[in-house]
Enzyme design. Structure first.
Site, PDB file in Angstrom:
ATOM      1  N   THR A 129     -10.072   2.623   4.962  1.00  0.00           N
ATOM      2  CA  THR A 129      -9.559   1.370   5.524  1.00  0.00           C
ATOM      3  C   THR A 129      -8.139   1.538   6.068  1.00  0.00           C
ATOM      4  OG1 THR A 129      -8.915   0.718   3.273  1.00  0.00           O
ATOM      5  CG2 THR A 129     -11.004  -0.135   4.119  1.00  0.00           C
ATOM      6  N   ASP A 141       0.823  -1.203   0.000  1.00  0.00           N
ATOM      7  CA  ASP A 141       0.000   0.000   0.000  1.00  0.00           C
ATOM      8  C   ASP A 141       0.864   1.263   0.000  1.00  0.00           C
ATOM      9  OD1 ASP A 141      -1.970  -1.861   0.170  1.00  0.00           O
ATOM     10  OD2 ASP A 141      -2.516  -1.440   2.243  1.00  0.00           O
TER      11      ASP A 141
END
Length: 379
Positions: free
Chosen positions: A259, A116
């Site tokens: 998230t 990420d």
């Protein structure tokens, strides 16, 4: 309204492909070398470029807060730099982040090799238009990358042939400005321009008064940092006062960022195809201060309350500190009209990836002592 998934056209005859790898990771370095060799073998006309993050000098190295770790990190950086020069230079061109930003419009495809954080770094490099991104998971959590590294030949083959599908991740825009009234304080009242009242007028004002501007993939954080007192932050929506928050900090997140830090602070999970701006408090003094979701067209404005005991706030964008705010005249404006990040996804679109990830990666609604449910979701 933008379509959920688009077909990605074939690449040009001489495309420029940029490889961005996870820094200080031997596996990602090896994957970058193998991918560059494969690209040149299968597509001889492709121009393969790899980011050389250490090429900008010591300032480009990852910062560390613990002084005793600086020497160790420096040794790791030296090894990574030497390996990059030895292994990558013969198979591709190396380019520093500054050079990439200067030539951002020239790339046809970006390939992310990491997790990420690597995708967030790509977003940071391209602060305007973003070329399509093919992201391969080689990180820790790997919530955002849709493909495993073992799939790269098949995925990139579909990209070059024009058989790939394209989805989008919306970005926020964060602008730091000096308050309008301060800029004209020396002028007589008769010649001072009228204060903007509508969201459109506010947006027009931002174009002329912005000090710093960022496009944000995950979140903007305004936090008290090392200050012992809670932060007092005035929140406005489209110019109207929403609340004065007494908190450790405030998170303004995109649906993609819902998230990330926002989720850890108690915010809701928002599907990435739902346009909006999420406000999540960090450790609020009031138990009734709950997260709120605003339309992406809203303009959210944050500033330090004058006379607050917390005299300095820290502004972070996608996990990196970008600016201290030491005055109530410095205002942070956030809206949802940023340039989206187009990313290559599976042929059936990105929605199924997201559903699978919140179950497999986040273990959503899975009891700690329920291995059977965890096994069901991993199938």
């Amino acid at each position: 309204m933008r379509p959920k998934t688009l077909a990605f056209p074939p690449l040009l005859s001489r495309p420029r492909v940029l490889l961005i790898r996870k820094q200080y990771d031997a596996r990602a370095l090896r994957a970058a070398v193998d991918m560059a060799k494969w690209l040149r073998q299968e597509h001889p006309t492709v121009d393969v470029i790899c980011e050389d993050r250490d090429g900008d000098g010591p300032a480009a190295a990852q910062p560390t807060l613990a002084c005793q770790r600086e020497e160790s990190n420096a040794r790791v950086a030296d090894v990574d730099r030497a390996a990059s020069a030895r292994d990558l230079a013969p198979v591709c061109s190396l380019m520093t982040p500054k050079e990439i930003k200067a030539q951002a419009e020239s790339f046809n495809l970006v390939v992310g090799l990491g997790g990420d954080g690597t995708l967030l770094h790509i977003s940071t490099l391209f602060q305007g238009h973003v070329p399509p991104v093919a992201s391969f998971s080689m990180g820790t959590l790997n919530f955002l990358p849709p493909f495993r590294i073992e799939e790269y030949k098949d995925v990139l083959g579909r990209v070059f042939d024009g058989r790939a599908s394209l989805s989008y991740r919306d970005r926020l825009v964060c602008q730091v400005v000096r308050e309008y009234a301060v800029a004209v304080a020396a002028e007589p009242p008769a010649v001072r321009p009228a204060r903007p009242k509508s969201p459109d007028q506010l947006m027009e004002q931002l174009k002329a008064t912005t000090i710093k501007r960022f496009q944000v993939m995950n979140e903007v954080l305004l936090h008290r940092a090392s200050q012992p007192s809670l932060a007092s932050i005035e929140c406005r929506v489209n110019g109207q006062v929403l609340t004065r928050a007494v908190v450790d900090g405030l998170i303004i997140a995109s649906p993609t960022g819902s998230t990330a830090y926002s989720l850890s602070a108690g915010g809701p999970i928002v599907h990435p195809e739902v346009p909006g701006i999420l406000m999540t408090p960090v450790c609020p003094m009031s138990l009734s201060f709950r997260p709120a979701l605003f339309p992406s067209s809203a303009l959210i404005s944050l500033r330090q309350v004058p006379g607050a005991r917390c005299t300095s706030l820290e502004l972070s964008v996608d996990g990196k500190v970008v600016s201290p705010l030491t005055s109530s005249h410095d205002v942070v404006h956030i809206h949802g009209q940023g340039d989206p990040v187009p990313y290559i996804t599976h042929e059936d679109g990105g929605g199924d990836d997201w559903v699978a990830n919140i179950n497999q990666r986040l273990r959503w609604n899975t009891a700690f002592a329920d291995p059977r449910r965890a096994a069901e979701h991993s199938e």
